[in-house]
Design an enzyme around this catalytic site. Structure first.
Site, mmCIF file in Angstrom:
data_model
loop_
_atom_site.group_PDB
_atom_site.id
_atom_site.type_symbol
_atom_site.label_atom_id
_atom_site.label_comp_id
_atom_site.label_asym_id
_atom_site.label_seq_id
_atom_site.Cartn_x
_atom_site.Cartn_y
_atom_site.Cartn_z
ATOM 1 N N TYR A 1 5.030 -17.349 -10.462
ATOM 2 C CA TYR A 1 4.947 -15.895 -10.313
ATOM 3 C C TYR A 1 5.014 -15.176 -11.664
ATOM 4 C CZ TYR A 1 5.645 -11.232 -8.421
ATOM 5 O OH TYR A 1 5.498 -9.905 -8.132
ATOM 6 N N THR B 1 -7.419 -4.056 -3.713
ATOM 7 C CA THR B 1 -7.160 -5.334 -3.067
ATOM 8 C C THR B 1 -5.711 -5.360 -2.570
ATOM 9 O OG1 THR B 1 -6.401 -6.551 -5.035
ATOM 10 C CG2 THR B 1 -8.783 -6.402 -4.669
ATOM 11 N N GLY B 2 -5.465 -6.146 -1.549
ATOM 12 C CA GLY B 2 -4.129 -6.171 -0.976
ATOM 13 C C GLY B 2 -3.714 -4.814 -0.451
ATOM 14 N N ALA B 3 -4.647 -4.120 0.207
ATOM 15 C CA ALA B 3 -4.438 -2.723 0.575
ATOM 16 C C ALA B 3 -3.745 -2.529 1.912
ATOM 17 C CB ALA B 3 -5.790 -1.999 0.603
ATOM 18 N N SER B 4 -3.375 -3.594 2.581
ATOM 19 C CA SER B 4 -2.848 -3.451 3.944
ATOM 20 C C SER B 4 -1.388 -3.044 3.991
ATOM 21 C CB SER B 4 -3.046 -4.759 4.726
ATOM 22 O OG SER B 4 -2.366 -5.824 4.095
ATOM 23 N N SER C 1 4.067 -7.200 -13.282
ATOM 24 C CA SER C 1 5.462 -7.108 -12.854
ATOM 25 C C SER C 1 6.364 -7.118 -14.071
ATOM 26 C CB SER C 1 5.813 -8.295 -11.951
ATOM 27 O OG SER C 1 7.195 -8.345 -11.678
ATOM 28 N N GLY D 1 2.506 -2.155 1.350
ATOM 29 C CA GLY D 1 3.180 -2.080 0.067
ATOM 30 C C GLY D 1 2.492 -1.196 -0.952
ATOM 31 N N ILE D 2 2.441 -1.680 -2.197
ATOM 32 C CA ILE D 2 1.861 -0.906 -3.288
ATOM 33 C C ILE D 2 0.381 -0.650 -3.046
ATOM 34 C CG2 ILE D 2 1.286 -1.003 -5.752
ATOM 35 C CD1 ILE D 2 3.938 -2.426 -6.221
ATOM 36 N N GLY D 3 -0.331 -1.604 -2.449
ATOM 37 C CA GLY D 3 -1.751 -1.415 -2.176
ATOM 38 C C GLY D 3 -2.000 -0.257 -1.235
#
Length: 268
Positions: free
Chosen positions: A156, A11-14, A142, A16-18
């Site tokens: 956060y 998820t969030g693969a677009s 985090s 950064g870390i993804g």
């Protein structure tokens, strides 16, 4: 035994870390399912990985702020006959500013993306992993989940602390079944995160030794989850910070957090 070509859902693969997870796992022989909101970026990444690694990459864009999205995503996987072996719960972002100054809908979306969606995806995909006696779940938390909260980004650190505790319990429930669960806890990572939250100018003043690349974070994560580590803080400096805060009296740790957080967070 792991399958010859594990299937990883990120998820969030677009970005950064993804995106770094996608590149790393594809290089290790995984097939991938990539999800995020930005379809153009997902498609570009998928095409590059197919060409470079001859892997199968399925793009299933969705917005995890929608409470129906996790179920819809898992239904789409089932319709395609895709069985997830690795779940990378990476989607996330920050909401800068004080708690009361932000609309509740913004907070509710944040909680859905960073707390509810990771838990639901794990709940929906675990039965298949347990049936196959193999699985890996990485919940991207985090360093913020280990240190006192601070003004600004109010939810956060709380959401990341949740992911750490959630990962610990989930790991203990499933490790005897061949399923490893790891809470990945990076510190400052070179990505778009600080551009989105409007804190780029602040964090650019911080020394270079406090930063890691997304690729370094992912490399550590892979090794940690494979050896069965349940909580992994990346980078020696971040591990030092975690240990130092743990030894401090709470009052001193809160004072230090209040002082230092002004360097990288907007409180209003």
């Amino acid at each position: 035994m792991p399958p010859s070509r594990p299937l990883s859902l990120i998820t969030g693969a677009s970005a950064g870390i993804g995106a770094a997870f996608a590149r790393d796992l594809a290089a290790r022989g995984h097939d991938l399912v990539l999800t995020a909101r930005r379809v153009d970026r997902l498609e570009a990444l998928a095409e590059a990985l197919r060409r470079q690694h001859q892997c199968q990459v399925t793009v299933l864009p969705c917005d995890l702020a929608d409470p129906a999205a996790p179920e819809q995503l898992c239904n789409a996987l089932a319709q395609r006959g895709l069985h997830v072996d690795w779940l990378i719960n990476n989607a996330g972002y920050g909401v800068p500013g004080t708690f009361e100054a932000t609309a509740w809908k913004t907070h509710a979306d944040f909680i859905q993306v960073l707390i509810t969606a990771p838990a639901e995806l794990a709940w929906r995909l675990l039965p298949g992993m347990r049936q196959r006696s193999y699985g890996r779940i990485v919940n991207v938390a985090s360093l913020a989940g280990h240190v006192p909260g601070s003004a600004g980004h109010t939810l956060y650190a709380a959401s990341k602390a949740y992911l750490i505790k959630f990962s610990q319990s989930l790991a203990l429930e499933n490790r005897h079944l061949g399923i490893n669960v790891c809470a990945l806890c990076p510190g400052f990572t070179l990505s778009e995160f600080h551009d989105v939250t409007g804190t780029r100018d602040l964090v650019n003043k911080m020394p270079s030794y406090m930063w890691q690349t997304a690729e370094a974070v992912v490399q550590e994560s892979y090794e940690a989850v494979e050896r069965g580590e349940i909580v992994h803080v990346t980078g020696r400096f971040n591990r030092f910070i975690k240990s130092l805060v743990k030894l401090m009296p709470d009052r001193m740790a809160l004072w230090l957090s209040a002082r230092e957080s002004k360097r990288y967070r907007h409180a209003d």
